[in-house]
Design a protein around this motif. Structure first.
Motif, PDB file in Angstrom:
ATOM      1  N   ALA A   1      30.297  10.794   6.602  1.00  0.00           N
ATOM      2  CA  ALA A   1      31.909  10.779   6.779  1.00  0.00           C
ATOM      3  C   ALA A   1      32.769  11.358   6.154  1.00  0.00           C
ATOM      4  CB  ALA A   1      32.696   9.062   6.763  1.00  0.00           C
TER       5      ALA A   1
ATOM      6  N   HIS B   1      43.964   5.928   2.809  1.00  0.00           N
ATOM      7  CA  HIS B   1      42.638   6.606   2.661  1.00  0.00           C
ATOM      8  C   HIS B   1      42.632   6.978   4.754  1.00  0.00           C
ATOM      9  CE1 HIS B   1      42.746   6.767  -0.959  1.00  0.00           C
ATOM     10  NE2 HIS B   1      42.997   7.949  -0.830  1.00  0.00           N
TER      11      HIS B   1
ATOM     12  N   TRP C   1      38.332   7.385   6.818  1.00  0.00           N
ATOM     13  CA  TRP C   1      37.166   7.903   6.961  1.00  0.00           C
ATOM     14  C   TRP C   1      36.455   8.600   8.134  1.00  0.00           C
ATOM     15  CZ3 TRP C   1      38.640   4.681   3.526  1.00  0.00           C
ATOM     16  CH2 TRP C   1      38.372   4.696   2.224  1.00  0.00           C
TER      17      TRP C   1
ATOM     18  N   LYS D   1      35.841  11.853   3.761  1.00  0.00           N
ATOM     19  CA  LYS D   1      37.123  10.758   3.024  1.00  0.00           C
ATOM     20  C   LYS D   1      38.116  11.759   3.745  1.00  0.00           C
ATOM     21  CE  LYS D   1      38.659   8.294  -0.643  1.00  0.00           C
ATOM     22  NZ  LYS D   1      38.443   7.718  -1.737  1.00  0.00           N
TER      23      LYS D   1
ATOM     24  N   GLU E   1      30.684  11.256   2.757  1.00  0.00           N
ATOM     25  CA  GLU E   1      30.746   9.846   1.201  1.00  0.00           C
ATOM     26  C   GLU E   1      29.142   9.276   2.443  1.00  0.00           C
ATOM     27  OE1 GLU E   1      34.595   8.387  -0.860  1.00  0.00           O
ATOM     28  OE2 GLU E   1      33.722   7.287   0.998  1.00  0.00           O
TER      29      GLU E   1
END
Length: 265
Positions: free
Chosen positions: A198, A228, A230, A200, A184
């Protein structure tokens, strides 16, 4: 605040992930701001010092805003160990903190197969939390050493977010299991210092032992939902660094942002 800590260990895990060998001397300092329900609740400062034959990791957590007013939470954590041929051997882990005016302390010393001496203060009430049998200590690392653990050759070859790390923190035995999701582009924001491409990753907290048996936090029938993280390579570094963290929590939606990254050869 304490149930949040495994999630922040996940945020710091592989922070940073080294492209260079572990034996290469360097010092890395990062800062993280944590928000829950839109409020600033925690700051994390972490320092990693690598020597040719060993490592020293320290973190300082301090509550902020209404969480600081209610709990007065602070925590200092230290982990040290040896490095030989890229393999880690933890030697000492110390965790000392204050929660609502009470001091809490964990000290662990390690042998070749894992912890051999564990001190927990105050002693846990068996009616409140299930014990962690000594056989489950074997082959584990402490939450801070896990930062470097994934940079051993076997883990580094697996690639970003393809890891399962066995952790024992003195009270809980759990695995941090990483799953790569997507690439992303993170936009610029007012909290974090990073914007750009990045990776994820989803992080699963798999509880094995040391769960609360009462209703104070979560029972064994209530698994912690995935979080989550990143990872990115900020300009001027060869390091994979966690730049953003998200998790669901009773305090509200938790967000953490990288606010500082300093690397000294």
């Amino acid at each position: 605040m304490r149930p949040l800590i495994p999630g922040f260990a996940a945020f710091l895990l592989a922070a940073p992930a080294f492209a260079a060998p572990l034996e290469q001397p360097r010092e890395i300092s990062i800062g993280v701001d944590v928000f829950a329900g839109g409020f600033h609740v925690l700051t994390i400062d972490s320092q990693t010092r690598l020597k040719p034959d060993g490592y020293n990791l320290q973190t300082q957590l301090n509550s902020r805003g209404f969480v600081g007013w209610v709990s007065g939470f602070s925590q200092h954590t230290l982990s040290e160990g040896r490095i030989a041929d890229g393999e880690l051997q933890p030697t000492t882990h110390l965790n000392k903190g204050i929660w609502r005016g009470d001091t809490r302390r964990i000290e662990m010393h390690y042998g070749a197969q894992g912890p051999v001496d564990v001190t927990v203060e105050p002693v846990e009430d068996p009616s409140d939390r299930e014990p962690v049998p000594e056989p489950l200590w074997r082959g584990t690392v402490d939450p801070l050493s896990a930062i470097l653990f994934v940079n051993q050759p076997a883990y580094a070859q697996a690639g970003a977010c393809d890891w399962t790390v066995p952790v024992f923190d003195g009270r809980r035995r759990y695995n941090l299991r990483f799953e790569r999701l997507a690439e992303e582009t993170l936009p610029a924001g007012r909290h974090g210092v990073y914007a750009g491409p990045a990776i994820k990753c989803r992080v699963h907290y798999d509880s094995i032992a040391g769960r609360y048996t009462g209703t104070r936090w979560r029972t064994s029938s209530e698994p912690m939902p995935p979080s989550h993280v990143w990872f990115a390579k900020p300009d001027g570094t060869d390091l994979w660094v966690p730049v953003r963290f998200e998790a669901e929590h009773s305090l509200g939606w938790v967000l953490a942002y990288l606010t500082r990254l300093d690397v000294t050869p």
